[in-house]
Motif scaffolding. Structure first.
Motif, PDB file in Angstrom:
ATOM      1  N   LEU A 108      91.451  49.656  71.049  1.00 38.03           N
ATOM      2  CA  LEU A 108      91.873  50.926  70.449  1.00 38.03           C
ATOM      3  C   LEU A 108      93.360  50.906  70.115  1.00 38.03           C
ATOM      4  O   LEU A 108      93.785  51.495  69.114  1.00 38.03           O
ATOM      5  N   GLU A 109      94.152  50.239  70.930  1.00 39.03           N
ATOM      6  CA  GLU A 109      95.584  50.124  70.652  1.00 39.03           C
ATOM      7  C   GLU A 109      95.819  49.329  69.369  1.00 39.03           C
ATOM      8  O   GLU A 109      96.667  49.689  68.544  1.00 39.03           O
ATOM      9  N   VAL A 110      95.050  48.261  69.189  1.00 40.79           N
ATOM     10  CA  VAL A 110      95.154  47.475  67.956  1.00 40.79           C
ATOM     11  C   VAL A 110      94.758  48.329  66.754  1.00 40.79           C
ATOM     12  O   VAL A 110      95.427  48.316  65.705  1.00 40.79           O
ATOM     13  N   TYR A 111      93.662  49.079  66.894  1.00 41.53           N
ATOM     14  CA  TYR A 111      93.179  49.930  65.803  1.00 41.53           C
ATOM     15  C   TYR A 111      94.227  50.966  65.393  1.00 41.53           C
ATOM     16  O   TYR A 111      94.581  51.085  64.214  1.00 41.53           O
TER      17      TYR A 111
ATOM     18  N   ILE B  31      86.008  60.261  65.652  1.00 42.48           N
ATOM     19  CA  ILE B  31      86.618  58.991  66.060  1.00 42.48           C
ATOM     20  C   ILE B  31      87.778  59.247  67.022  1.00 42.48           C
ATOM     21  O   ILE B  31      87.952  58.527  68.019  1.00 42.48           O
ATOM     22  N   GLY B  32      88.559  60.279  66.749  1.00 39.79           N
ATOM     23  CA  GLY B  32      89.713  60.584  67.584  1.00 39.79           C
ATOM     24  C   GLY B  32      89.335  60.974  69.003  1.00 39.79           C
ATOM     25  O   GLY B  32      90.003  60.572  69.963  1.00 39.79           O
ATOM     26  N   ILE B  33      88.252  61.759  69.146  1.00 36.88           N
ATOM     27  CA  ILE B  33      87.814  62.144  70.494  1.00 36.88           C
ATOM     28  C   ILE B  33      87.393  60.904  71.277  1.00 36.88           C
ATOM     29  O   ILE B  33      87.796  60.697  72.422  1.00 36.88           O
ATOM     30  N   GLY B  34      86.572  60.062  70.628  1.00 34.77           N
ATOM     31  CA  GLY B  34      86.159  58.833  71.296  1.00 34.77           C
ATOM     32  C   GLY B  34      87.337  57.928  71.596  1.00 34.77           C
ATOM     33  O   GLY B  34      87.425  57.335  72.686  1.00 34.77           O
ATOM     34  N   GLY B  35      88.252  57.810  70.637  1.00 35.75           N
ATOM     35  CA  GLY B  35      89.411  56.946  70.835  1.00 35.75           C
ATOM     36  C   GLY B  35      90.333  57.443  71.928  1.00 35.75           C
ATOM     37  O   GLY B  35      90.855  56.655  72.729  1.00 35.75           O
ATOM     38  N   ALA B  36      90.532  58.770  71.980  1.00 37.57           N
ATOM     39  CA  ALA B  36      91.425  59.323  73.001  1.00 37.57           C
ATOM     40  C   ALA B  36      90.871  59.105  74.398  1.00 37.57           C
ATOM     41  O   ALA B  36      91.599  58.680  75.313  1.00 37.57           O
ATOM     42  N   PHE B  37      89.576  59.377  74.584  1.00 38.94           N
ATOM     43  CA  PHE B  37      88.984  59.177  75.908  1.00 38.94           C
ATOM     44  C   PHE B  37      88.890  57.696  76.245  1.00 38.94           C
ATOM     45  O   PHE B  37      89.012  57.310  77.410  1.00 38.94           O
ATOM     46  N   GLY B  38      88.672  56.867  75.214  1.00 35.81           N
ATOM     47  CA  GLY B  38      88.647  55.435  75.461  1.00 35.81           C
ATOM     48  C   GLY B  38      90.004  54.915  75.919  1.00 35.81           C
ATOM     49  O   GLY B  38      90.095  54.074  76.824  1.00 35.81           O
ATOM     50  N   LYS B  39      91.075  55.420  75.297  1.00 36.99           N
ATOM     51  CA  LYS B  39      92.417  54.982  75.689  1.00 36.99           C
ATOM     52  C   LYS B  39      92.798  55.471  77.086  1.00 36.99           C
ATOM     53  O   LYS B  39      93.514  54.788  77.817  1.00 36.99           O
ATOM     54  N   LEU B  40      92.309  56.654  77.450  1.00 34.29           N
ATOM     55  CA  LEU B  40      92.687  57.216  78.741  1.00 34.29           C
ATOM     56  C   LEU B  40      91.812  56.727  79.887  1.00 34.29           C
ATOM     57  O   LEU B  40      92.301  56.492  80.993  1.00 34.29           O
ATOM     58  N   TYR B  41      90.518  56.591  79.618  1.00 33.99           N
ATOM     59  CA  TYR B  41      89.584  56.322  80.712  1.00 33.99           C
ATOM     60  C   TYR B  41      88.765  55.042  80.519  1.00 33.99           C
ATOM     61  O   TYR B  41      87.954  54.706  81.375  1.00 33.99           O
TER      62      TYR B  41
ATOM     63  N   GLN C  72      92.172  58.869  59.365  1.00 30.17           N
ATOM     64  CA  GLN C  72      92.436  60.058  60.166  1.00 30.17           C
ATOM     65  C   GLN C  72      92.140  59.817  61.639  1.00 30.17           C
ATOM     66  O   GLN C  72      92.810  60.371  62.515  1.00 30.17           O
ATOM     67  N   GLY C  73      91.137  58.973  61.916  1.00 21.98           N
ATOM     68  CA  GLY C  73      90.750  58.731  63.298  1.00 21.98           C
ATOM     69  C   GLY C  73      91.869  58.146  64.135  1.00 21.98           C
ATOM     70  O   GLY C  73      92.012  58.474  65.324  1.00 21.98           O
ATOM     71  N   ALA C  74      92.667  57.267  63.536  1.00 22.34           N
ATOM     72  CA  ALA C  74      93.768  56.657  64.288  1.00 22.34           C
ATOM     73  C   ALA C  74      94.800  57.702  64.688  1.00 22.34           C
ATOM     74  O   ALA C  74      95.281  57.713  65.832  1.00 22.34           O
ATOM     75  N   TYR C  75      95.134  58.587  63.765  1.00 19.58           N
ATOM     76  CA  TYR C  75      96.112  59.625  64.074  1.00 19.58           C
ATOM     77  C   TYR C  75      95.525  60.671  65.016  1.00 19.58           C
ATOM     78  O   TYR C  75      96.222  61.167  65.918  1.00 19.58           O
ATOM     79  N   SER C  76      94.252  61.017  64.819  1.00 18.28           N
ATOM     80  CA  SER C  76      93.601  61.986  65.706  1.00 18.28           C
ATOM     81  C   SER C  76      93.540  61.461  67.132  1.00 18.28           C
ATOM     82  O   SER C  76      93.665  62.235  68.086  1.00 18.28           O
ATOM     83  N   THR C  77      93.329  60.159  67.269  1.00 19.43           N
ATOM     84  CA  THR C  77      93.283  59.563  68.603  1.00 19.43           C
ATOM     85  C   THR C  77      94.567  59.855  69.376  1.00 19.43           C
ATOM     86  O   THR C  77      94.535  60.268  70.545  1.00 19.43           O
ATOM     87  N   GLU C  78      95.694  59.666  68.729  1.00 15.41           N
ATOM     88  CA  GLU C  78      96.973  59.876  69.419  1.00 15.41           C
ATOM     89  C   GLU C  78      97.241  61.357  69.664  1.00 15.41           C
ATOM     90  O   GLU C  78      97.767  61.743  70.714  1.00 15.41           O
TER      91      GLU C  78
END
Length: 243
Positions: A65-68, A46-56, A120-126
């Motif tokens: 993703l910001e709300v999540y 989830i974090g990998i998807g969330g990080a790339f989603g937030k960046l790109y 964990q996904g929310a923290y991994s995203t950041e």
């Protein structure tokens, strides 16, 4: 009083076979490990998807993703676990009923992995977002200049380059996930904390069993620190250390 103290620290109660509770504690410890590993792995995905989603990603994806990440990090983890554990399973069965499928009995292990993974996904995203931003832009531009596809650039350039920056944060999240498994005792999942409570309540040897559980958690942390140190040294090979 001496006899009572001897009963509280009767090590025979930790025997692996009945009437000892050692085997039950080890089974609970294994289930805690299953929860931690499964939830942590799901959180990384989830974090990998969330990080790339937030960046790109586009503005809608970034806002969602910001709300999540904001909600997950703002609400206490115990409240999230209770909400996701019960509401999540109900939502799955409600969705199945909408498409005329019978309800499913979701196991406590699967539900627990899902709950810890979402948290964990929310923290991994950041953590991963910060690590990706730390990768020099020239490396990614060079990969594109060589004609690499976005996926190949991700797997061969971005992810390996960001790993040294991500490991400290991800290591901390792993240790947190091992502790979060104890919160699932409130929903009746038989992990280490719950079976420790059951053993202590049955034998009245509270100090003995909670000390034994503490030793198991400590051993897991020490072994994890050794493994994390090995991974970090390998990931940082060839990187100049700051003077």
């Amino acid at each position: 009083m001496a006899a009572a103290a001897g009963g509280l620290f009767d090590l025979s109660l930790l025997a692996l076979s009945p009437p000892g509770w050692g085997g039950v504690l080890l089974e609970g410890f294994v289930r805690s490990l299953q929860l931690a590993i499964g939830g942590y792995a799901l959180g990384i995905v989830i974090g990998i998807g969330g990080a790339f989603g937030k960046l790109y990603g586009g503005p809608i994806i970034r806002d969602l993703l910001e709300v999540y990440t904001t909600l997950i990090r703002a609400v206490p983890e115990l409240v999230l676990i209770l909400l996701l554990y019960y509401a999540g399973t109900d939502a799955v069965n409600a969705l199945l009923s909408l498409i005329s499928l019978p309800p499913v009995d979701i196991s406590g292990l699967v539900a627990g992995i899902f709950v810890i993974g979402v948290v964990q996904g929310a923290y991994s995203t950041e953590v991963l977002r910060g690590a990706i931003k730390a990768v020099p832009a020239g490396q990614i531009e060079a990969a594109r200049a060589f004609g690499m596809s976005p996926f190949k650039a991700l797997t061969r350039v971005t992810l390996p380059a960001m790993l040294p920056f991500a490991i400290p944060g991800l290591a901390n999240l792993w240790l947190i996930s091992t502790k979060d498994t104890a919160l699932l005792a409130v929903v009746g999942f038989s992990e280490l904390t719950l079976v420790t409570r059951q053993a202590a309540g049955t034998t009245k040897a509270y100090m003995l069993f909670f000390c034994a559980a503490g030793v198991l958690y400590l051993a897991l942390t020490l072994v994890s620190n050794i493994v994390i140190g090995i991974i970090e040294r390998r990931a940082r090979r060839g990187i100049a250390e700051p003077v």
